[in-house]
Design a protein around this motif. Structure first.
Motif, PDB file in Angstrom:
ATOM      1  N   VAL A   1       4.279 -11.515  12.106  1.00  0.00           N
ATOM      2  CA  VAL A   1       4.037 -11.256  10.685  1.00  0.00           C
ATOM      3  C   VAL A   1       5.315 -11.488   9.898  1.00  0.00           C
ATOM      4  O   VAL A   1       6.390 -10.993  10.275  1.00  0.00           O
ATOM      5  CB  VAL A   1       3.561  -9.802  10.457  1.00  0.00           C
ATOM      6  CG1 VAL A   1       3.305  -9.558   8.971  1.00  0.00           C
ATOM      7  CG2 VAL A   1       2.315  -9.505  11.274  1.00  0.00           C
ATOM      8  N   ASN A   2       5.203 -12.230   8.824  1.00  0.00           N
ATOM      9  CA  ASN A   2       6.298 -12.401   7.857  1.00  0.00           C
ATOM     10  C   ASN A   2       5.759 -12.008   6.482  1.00  0.00           C
ATOM     11  O   ASN A   2       4.784 -12.607   6.005  1.00  0.00           O
ATOM     12  CB  ASN A   2       6.799 -13.838   7.835  1.00  0.00           C
ATOM     13  CG  ASN A   2       7.440 -14.242   9.156  1.00  0.00           C
ATOM     14  OD1 ASN A   2       8.500 -13.764   9.504  1.00  0.00           O
ATOM     15  ND2 ASN A   2       6.771 -15.109   9.900  1.00  0.00           N
ATOM     16  N   ALA A   3       6.379 -10.999   5.889  1.00  0.00           N
ATOM     17  CA  ALA A   3       5.875 -10.494   4.613  1.00  0.00           C
ATOM     18  C   ALA A   3       7.029 -10.061   3.730  1.00  0.00           C
ATOM     19  O   ALA A   3       8.160  -9.843   4.202  1.00  0.00           O
ATOM     20  CB  ALA A   3       4.909  -9.337   4.846  1.00  0.00           C
ATOM     21  N   LEU A   4       6.726  -9.921   2.437  1.00  0.00           N
ATOM     22  CA  LEU A   4       7.726  -9.499   1.462  1.00  0.00           C
ATOM     23  C   LEU A   4       7.141  -8.416   0.586  1.00  0.00           C
ATOM     24  O   LEU A   4       6.028  -8.558   0.065  1.00  0.00           O
ATOM     25  CB  LEU A   4       8.172 -10.687   0.602  1.00  0.00           C
ATOM     26  CG  LEU A   4       9.184 -10.385  -0.515  1.00  0.00           C
ATOM     27  CD1 LEU A   4      10.527  -9.946   0.084  1.00  0.00           C
ATOM     28  CD2 LEU A   4       9.363 -11.600  -1.411  1.00  0.00           C
ATOM     29  N   GLY A   5       7.887  -7.313   0.424  1.00  0.00           N
ATOM     30  CA  GLY A   5       7.443  -6.223  -0.432  1.00  0.00           C
ATOM     31  C   GLY A   5       7.906  -6.396  -1.863  1.00  0.00           C
ATOM     32  O   GLY A   5       8.858  -7.136  -2.147  1.00  0.00           O
ATOM     33  N   ALA A   6       7.254  -5.665  -2.779  1.00  0.00           N
ATOM     34  CA  ALA A   6       7.628  -5.720  -4.186  1.00  0.00           C
ATOM     35  C   ALA A   6       9.027  -5.176  -4.435  1.00  0.00           C
ATOM     36  O   ALA A   6       9.639  -5.460  -5.460  1.00  0.00           O
ATOM     37  CB  ALA A   6       6.618  -4.929  -5.019  1.00  0.00           C
ATOM     38  N   ASP A   7       9.551  -4.393  -3.491  1.00  0.00           N
ATOM     39  CA  ASP A   7      10.900  -3.852  -3.611  1.00  0.00           C
ATOM     40  C   ASP A   7      11.948  -4.753  -2.975  1.00  0.00           C
ATOM     41  O   ASP A   7      13.110  -4.373  -2.843  1.00  0.00           O
ATOM     42  CB  ASP A   7      10.968  -2.458  -2.979  1.00  0.00           C
ATOM     43  CG  ASP A   7      10.333  -2.428  -1.591  1.00  0.00           C
ATOM     44  OD1 ASP A   7       9.938  -3.500  -1.091  1.00  0.00           O
ATOM     45  OD2 ASP A   7      10.219  -1.334  -1.017  1.00  0.00           O
ATOM     46  N   GLY A   8      11.536  -5.955  -2.543  1.00  0.00           N
ATOM     47  CA  GLY A   8      12.453  -6.904  -1.935  1.00  0.00           C
ATOM     48  C   GLY A   8      12.598  -6.751  -0.430  1.00  0.00           C
ATOM     49  O   GLY A   8      13.297  -7.544   0.208  1.00  0.00           O
TER      50      GLY A   8
END
Length: 232
Positions: free
Chosen positions: A201-208
């Protein structure tokens, strides 16, 4: 002279009252995680990306031409409010993609006499990100639970997402781009064997925050909820 002054003061007084009678009721309109449309002046725990429409909802504006300023500000945690941008339409939309607390201030001016109504604020708080995955799932076992391998309930504010399932030989069996989706334990329409697979899994959160998850996935076809171990 006295009569003329009285009439002038009365007209001025009526004009002030007329201006005070004008009002706005800004509201935020959005769709929550359950798919229900919401209308509010405060969103306490929004999940990014969150699309919000802001409406001024003016009243008693007959004979007046109001002008609007939507000031989008972000709370910089101890450093005060930072002005991001200003919009000038009666209704405006914005998609929040970064975590934090936002104050959207509506300023309304009546062009006929220059009177300015009281400013009104709508607040939007976007939660920090969260993303976790389980170690196992049990598709097609008859209990309607854990039929898909997907992110655990409670994930928040994920703005970019990509996941793949591979077998022990590195063959890609499935991929998806939305944490709400997941793998049903099939490949090309056929059930794969019970055993150990792998998720990347590669993901990005709204907090960076970046998520790079690599873990085993135990596919248990004989397992039912409440049993301690898979049945043969």
């Amino acid at each position: 002279m006295k009569t003329r002054l009285t009439i002038l003061l009365a007209a001025l007084f009526c004009g002030v009252l007329g201006a005070l009678a004008q009002s706005v009721d800004p509201q935020a309109y959005y769709t929550d995680e359950e798919g229900t449309e919401q209308q509010t002046t405060s969103i306490p725990d929004g999940q990014a990306p969150l699309a919000v429409e802001f409406r001024a909802n003016p009243s008693d504006m007959d004979g007046y031409t109001p002008s609007y300023e939507w000031h989008f500000r972000r709370d910089e945690k101890g450093e005060g409010m930072r002005e991001l941008f200003v919009r000038y339409e009666e209704n405006t939309s914005y998609t929040f993609e970064e975590s934090g607390t936002y104050h959207i201030v509506l300023k309304t001016r009546l062009e006929q006499d220059g009177a300015e109504l009281d400013s009104v604020t709508v607040t939007v708080s976007i939660a920090e990100s969260k993303l976790e995955f389980p170690n196992a799932f049990s598709p097609n076992n008859g209990d309607e639970l854990n039929n898909k391998y997907q992110a655990k309930d409670g994930y928040k504010s994920i703005v970019k997402f990509h996941a793949i399932i591979i077998n022990r030989w590195g063959q890609k069996l499935f991929e998806w781009y939305d944490p709400a989706d997941g793998w049903d334990g099939t490949y090309k329409g056929r059930d794969v064997k019970e055993g150990v697979y792998y998720v990347i899994v590669n993901a990005l959160g709204a907090d960076g925050k970046e998520y790079n998850i690599r873990k085993d996935v135990n596919l248990l076809r004989g397992y039912t909820e409440g049993t301690k171990s898979p049945t043969p």
